[in-house]
Write an enzyme that holds these catalytic residues in place. Structure first.
Site, mmCIF file in Angstrom:
data_model
loop_
_atom_site.group_PDB
_atom_site.id
_atom_site.type_symbol
_atom_site.label_atom_id
_atom_site.label_comp_id
_atom_site.label_asym_id
_atom_site.label_seq_id
_atom_site.Cartn_x
_atom_site.Cartn_y
_atom_site.Cartn_z
ATOM 1 N N GLU A 1 0.817 -1.202 0.000
ATOM 2 C CA GLU A 1 0.000 0.000 0.000
ATOM 3 C C GLU A 1 0.856 1.258 0.000
ATOM 4 O O GLU A 1 0.543 2.231 -0.691
ATOM 5 C CB GLU A 1 -0.921 0.031 1.229
ATOM 6 C CG GLU A 1 -1.734 1.320 1.289
ATOM 7 C CD GLU A 1 -2.651 1.412 2.489
ATOM 8 O OE1 GLU A 1 -3.543 2.278 2.470
ATOM 9 O OE2 GLU A 1 -2.490 0.624 3.442
ATOM 10 N N ILE B 1 0.075 -1.105 8.190
ATOM 11 C CA ILE B 1 -0.892 -0.844 9.258
ATOM 12 C C ILE B 1 -2.281 -0.776 8.627
ATOM 13 O O ILE B 1 -2.616 0.193 7.938
ATOM 14 C CB ILE B 1 -0.610 0.477 10.012
ATOM 15 C CG1 ILE B 1 0.776 0.476 10.633
ATOM 16 C CG2 ILE B 1 -1.671 0.688 11.090
ATOM 17 C CD1 ILE B 1 1.095 1.745 11.436
ATOM 18 N N ASP B 2 -3.064 -1.797 8.842
ATOM 19 C CA ASP B 2 -4.465 -1.757 8.416
ATOM 20 C C ASP B 2 -5.263 -1.229 9.603
ATOM 21 O O ASP B 2 -5.334 -1.867 10.646
ATOM 22 C CB ASP B 2 -4.959 -3.146 8.009
ATOM 23 C CG ASP B 2 -6.332 -3.076 7.382
ATOM 24 O OD1 ASP B 2 -6.531 -2.251 6.474
ATOM 25 O OD2 ASP B 2 -7.221 -3.842 7.805
ATOM 26 N N ASP C 1 0.072 -4.704 3.848
ATOM 27 C CA ASP C 1 -0.474 -3.493 4.463
ATOM 28 C C ASP C 1 0.229 -3.343 5.811
ATOM 29 O O ASP C 1 -0.056 -4.099 6.740
ATOM 30 C CB ASP C 1 -1.991 -3.587 4.660
ATOM 31 C CG ASP C 1 -2.612 -2.237 4.975
ATOM 32 O OD1 ASP C 1 -1.864 -1.314 5.364
ATOM 33 O OD2 ASP C 1 -3.845 -2.094 4.849
ATOM 34 N N ASP D 1 -5.733 -4.765 1.659
ATOM 35 C CA ASP D 1 -6.677 -4.864 2.772
ATOM 36 C C ASP D 1 -7.190 -6.287 2.956
ATOM 37 O O ASP D 1 -7.591 -6.658 4.064
ATOM 38 C CB ASP D 1 -7.884 -3.946 2.542
ATOM 39 C CG ASP D 1 -7.510 -2.484 2.432
ATOM 40 O OD1 ASP D 1 -6.721 -2.016 3.275
ATOM 41 O OD2 ASP D 1 -8.006 -1.811 1.508
ATOM 42 N N THR E 1 -5.092 2.554 10.074
ATOM 43 C CA THR E 1 -4.209 3.675 10.442
ATOM 44 C C THR E 1 -4.936 4.715 11.278
ATOM 45 O O THR E 1 -4.376 5.264 12.243
ATOM 46 C CB THR E 1 -3.623 4.332 9.178
ATOM 47 O OG1 THR E 1 -2.809 3.371 8.491
ATOM 48 C CG2 THR E 1 -2.766 5.537 9.531
#
Length: 270
Positions: free
Chosen positions: A70, A93-94, A91, A217, A96
């Site tokens: 991402e 940090i899914d 990802d 995601d 954020t």
């Protein structure tokens, strides 16, 4: 399952746990900076640092593999990659927004696919102390314990999750769709991390989940949900160039008995 698959899974689990430690340390020390990409989507310095850590380790160990991330490679042309080449989908940090606001629904998501097959998925939720993972054909687990979907059969009693995009111009059809589902289910949750919503379907904490999301995601969480017994499909026709294996447009994941009813409701446009 091959020896490579097992090796890749252990590598991904270790990466996700170390990345989770970076995230918790950054919040504890308040050592992150907020910024915005495309003028509206929150990104922090920790997103970037974790992305660099994960991608750097993958390149070090598997220099011939590709990485769709991402933060560092969101526009990669996947159509040019040969079907026998592993592709990592990251990802860092899914969730954020949750991370920046002190919420716990935050995860590191690491998926891997080869050709048209999802091979592995790891989703580590450091503030919840839970690491979910799956290897194709080998089941799904959380902290080593096997996962299974809830087995919900009636939508009226089902707990369903969804999400909303950063781009607010697309909200009207989404809100209409949410309204239709809400009128037929027990309740709806909006937790703020697609990867964890998918894992919670796998764990039986949610009965269904629907949303249009990006490959990073869903690449890990969808496999975890599938391996726990969920049915996976789409309520929208694909309009992007993403291959089917990582296409999150109009994603719907649920217990097998709820899937058709949910799909019908999704298509009941006014």
């Amino acid at each position: 399952m091959s020896s490579n698959d097992t090796e890749w899974l252990e590598f991904a689990k270790n990466l996700a746990i170390k990345a989770g430690d970076m995230i918790t340390e950054a919040r504890t020390n308040s050592s992150f900076v907020r910024d915005y990409k495309m003028d509206h989507e929150l990104v922090t310095s920790t997103d970037i640092a974790v992305d660099q850590f994960i991608c750097g380790r993958i390149r070090e160990h598997y220099p011939k593999h590709f990485i769709l991330s991402e933060e560092s490679s969101p526009h990669m042309d996947l159509s040019t990659i040969a079907d026998d080449v592993p592709v990592w989908v990251i990802d860092p940090i899914d969730g954020t927004v949750n991370f920046a606001h002190g919420h716990h629904h935050v995860a590191v998501s690491i998926g891997l696919y080869v050709g048209r097959e999802r091979i592995l998925g790891v989703v580590n939720a450091p503030f919840l102390g839970e690491c979910f993972w799956a290897l194709k054909g080998s089941g799904a687990f959380c902290n080593g314990k096997p996962l299974a979907v809830s087995g919900a059969k009636q939508l009226r009693n089902a707990l369903v999750a969804t999400g909303f995009p950063y781009q607010k111009t697309a909200l009207l059809p989404i809100i209409d769709r949410v309204s239709r589902i809400l009128h037929h289910c027990q309740d709806i949750r909006r937790n703020g991390s697609a990867a964890l919503d998918l894992c919670w379907v796998a764990a039986g904490r949610l009965d269904a989940y629907f949303e249009s999301v990006k490959p990073w995601d869903m690449a890990a969480g969808v496999l975890i949900a599938e391996e726990a017994g969920a049915t996976v499909g789409h309520y929208l026709s694909a309009t992007s160039a993403w291959p089917e294996v990582v296409n999150g447009e109009g994603l719907i994941v649920s217990t097998p008995d709820l899937f058709k009813e949910l799909l019908v409701l999704m298509h009941c446009e006014k």
